[in-house]
Design an enzyme around this catalytic site. Sequence first.
Site, PDB file in Angstrom:
ATOM      1  N   ARG A  55       0.839  -1.203   0.000  1.00 19.60           N
ATOM      2  CA  ARG A  55       0.000   0.000   0.000  1.00 19.60           C
ATOM      3  C   ARG A  55       0.874   1.253   0.000  1.00 19.60           C
ATOM      4  NH1 ARG A  55      -2.284   1.951   4.374  1.00 19.60           N
ATOM      5  NH2 ARG A  55      -2.686  -0.049   5.377  1.00 19.60           N
ATOM      6  N   TYR A 107     -15.791  17.286 -14.632  1.00 18.61           N
ATOM      7  CA  TYR A 107     -16.144  15.891 -14.426  1.00 18.61           C
ATOM      8  C   TYR A 107     -17.130  15.802 -13.265  1.00 18.61           C
ATOM      9  CZ  TYR A 107     -16.004  10.970 -13.618  1.00 18.61           C
ATOM     10  OH  TYR A 107     -16.386   9.670 -13.445  1.00 18.61           O
ATOM     11  N   ASP A 180      -7.071  18.977 -14.500  1.00 19.75           N
ATOM     12  CA  ASP A 180      -7.537  17.661 -14.949  1.00 19.75           C
ATOM     13  C   ASP A 180      -7.309  17.628 -16.459  1.00 19.75           C
ATOM     14  OD1 ASP A 180      -8.912  15.436 -15.857  1.00 19.75           O
ATOM     15  OD2 ASP A 180     -10.618  15.703 -14.497  1.00 19.75           O
ATOM     16  N   LYS A 205      -9.016   6.298 -18.930  1.00 17.28           N
ATOM     17  CA  LYS A 205      -9.434   6.809 -20.237  1.00 17.28           C
ATOM     18  C   LYS A 205      -8.303   6.636 -21.248  1.00 17.28           C
ATOM     19  CE  LYS A 205     -12.958   7.815 -17.712  1.00 17.28           C
ATOM     20  NZ  LYS A 205     -13.182   9.114 -17.114  1.00 17.28           N
TER      21      LYS A 205
HETATM   22  C1  LIG Z   1     -13.327   9.604 -15.851  1.00 18.54           C
HETATM   23  C2  LIG Z   1     -12.848  10.943 -15.476  1.00 18.54           C
HETATM   24  C3  LIG Z   1     -12.477  11.224 -14.149  1.00 18.54           C
HETATM   25  C4  LIG Z   1     -12.562  10.207 -13.047  1.00 18.54           C
HETATM   26  O1  LIG Z   1     -11.702   9.126 -13.275  1.00 18.54           O
HETATM   27  P1  LIG Z   1     -12.000   7.620 -12.758  1.00 18.54           P
HETATM   28  O2  LIG Z   1     -10.814   6.880 -13.264  1.00 18.54           O
HETATM   29  O3  LIG Z   1     -13.303   7.179 -13.346  1.00 18.54           O
HETATM   30  O4  LIG Z   1     -12.068   7.674 -11.275  1.00 18.54           O
HETATM   31  C5  LIG Z   1     -12.024  12.502 -13.874  1.00 18.54           C
HETATM   32  N1  LIG Z   1     -11.958  13.451 -14.829  1.00 18.54           N
HETATM   33  C6  LIG Z   1     -12.309  13.215 -16.104  1.00 18.54           C
HETATM   34  C7  LIG Z   1     -12.217  14.306 -17.120  1.00 18.54           C
HETATM   35  C8  LIG Z   1     -12.777  11.963 -16.465  1.00 18.54           C
HETATM   36  O5  LIG Z   1     -13.148  11.726 -17.735  1.00 18.54           O
END
Ligand SMILES: *Cc1c(COP(=O)(O)O)cnc(C)c1O
Length: 385
Positions: A55, A107, A180, A205
């Site tokens: 961890r 998001y 992000d 993604k």
């Molecule tokens: C999917 C996504 C997230 C969250 O990510 P997870 O891997 O699903 O926790 C955050 N920001 C954006 C732009 C996303 O597309």
Amino acid sequence: MARDIDKSLKPATLSAQALGWLDPSTRAVAPPIYPSTNYARDENYEKFKNRGYTRDENPTYEQLEALLAALEKGAGAMVFGSGMAAATTVMMALSPGDHVVAPSIMYFGLRNWLVNVGCRWGLKVDFVPPGDPVALANAVQKDKTKLVWIETPANPSWEVTDIAASAQIAHDVGAILGVDSTVSTPVLTNPITLGADIVMHSGTKYLNGHGDLLAGALVTAQRDELWERMNYLRFENGGMLGAFEAWLLLRGMRTLHLRVERASQSALRIAEHFEGHALVREVLYPGLSAHEGHEIAVRQMTGGFGGMLSLRVKGGAATAIETAKALELFVSATSLGGVESLVEHRATAEGPDSPVPDDLLRLSVGVEDAGDLIADLERALAAST
Ligand SMILES: *Cc1c(COP(=O)(O)O)cnc(C)c1O
């Protein structure tokens, strides 16, 4: 590591070779996976390479984190069990009472977290319209605002936010800028080179690109006290990535550049094809010169405008949903950034509080033939009107 290629080589080379590391004990080209949860002490009862429990740290992460830091031109990278685990670690590294400014369109999971958890936990959060530097400058408070959070392009209407201008506004009041950059990917934008302090990715993604794992990452401009706090939170909150997922993510990242370049080219072709189309009210894509954020996108996105776009169809919610149902190649499913194209009626996905227009279909363009994707959309639009 038995080999480390020159980090000044082009990013596509760095990711195709995953920095060129070879396993030092076997010279294996594909790296090993270390599933072990624990590491034995040495003959002096010392921890070997400071490892104890997984961890805290796992050697399967090393190459992945080094590659992420190299691609984002950061000082350090940390991988997490999901994008949400990564983003909320940034928020929890703040203190109760700290002021955060975030975009009103972002998001929606993270927006929900800020409202439902962050605020209860004592963060003071203000939301400002995305891509509006005046609203951002008015919202920040000297010495009170500790974090400015942006997402660019912003899901699902793809507003573009000027990263360099946002960094200036944040730094002027003593705040840091977190970006992000999931949709832009390190292929198209490097927020740290534009002044950002932290870059966050949902590795679920584009980084992985195959829709078969959850992962997240933070890359920081410096390995400072904030980095230590976030690393501590990753360990104590337990949002670690599994060793198998780390291995798969590194494998996915070897084709990151090919996938993102192809998706960007196809998305632009689709956007241009449907701009002004008789059955489409509006195409939202930063690559179109009519898009409000196009000029900034040209400045801060290099090599393409990404694989995400949205179509606002004529005829409202009912037509939009019928179109999604009539599509055959575009799979009706949430998420984005995979090799196969996806479509989603975001207002349905986000529920009644969603600010998303109900005629909007979000498209995640994959790596299929662009002509086939256009034909699928043409047919579905015609069948739904
Ligand atoms: C999917 C996504 C997230 C969250 O990510 P997870 O891997 O699903 O926790 C955050 N920001 C954006 C732009 C996303 O597309």
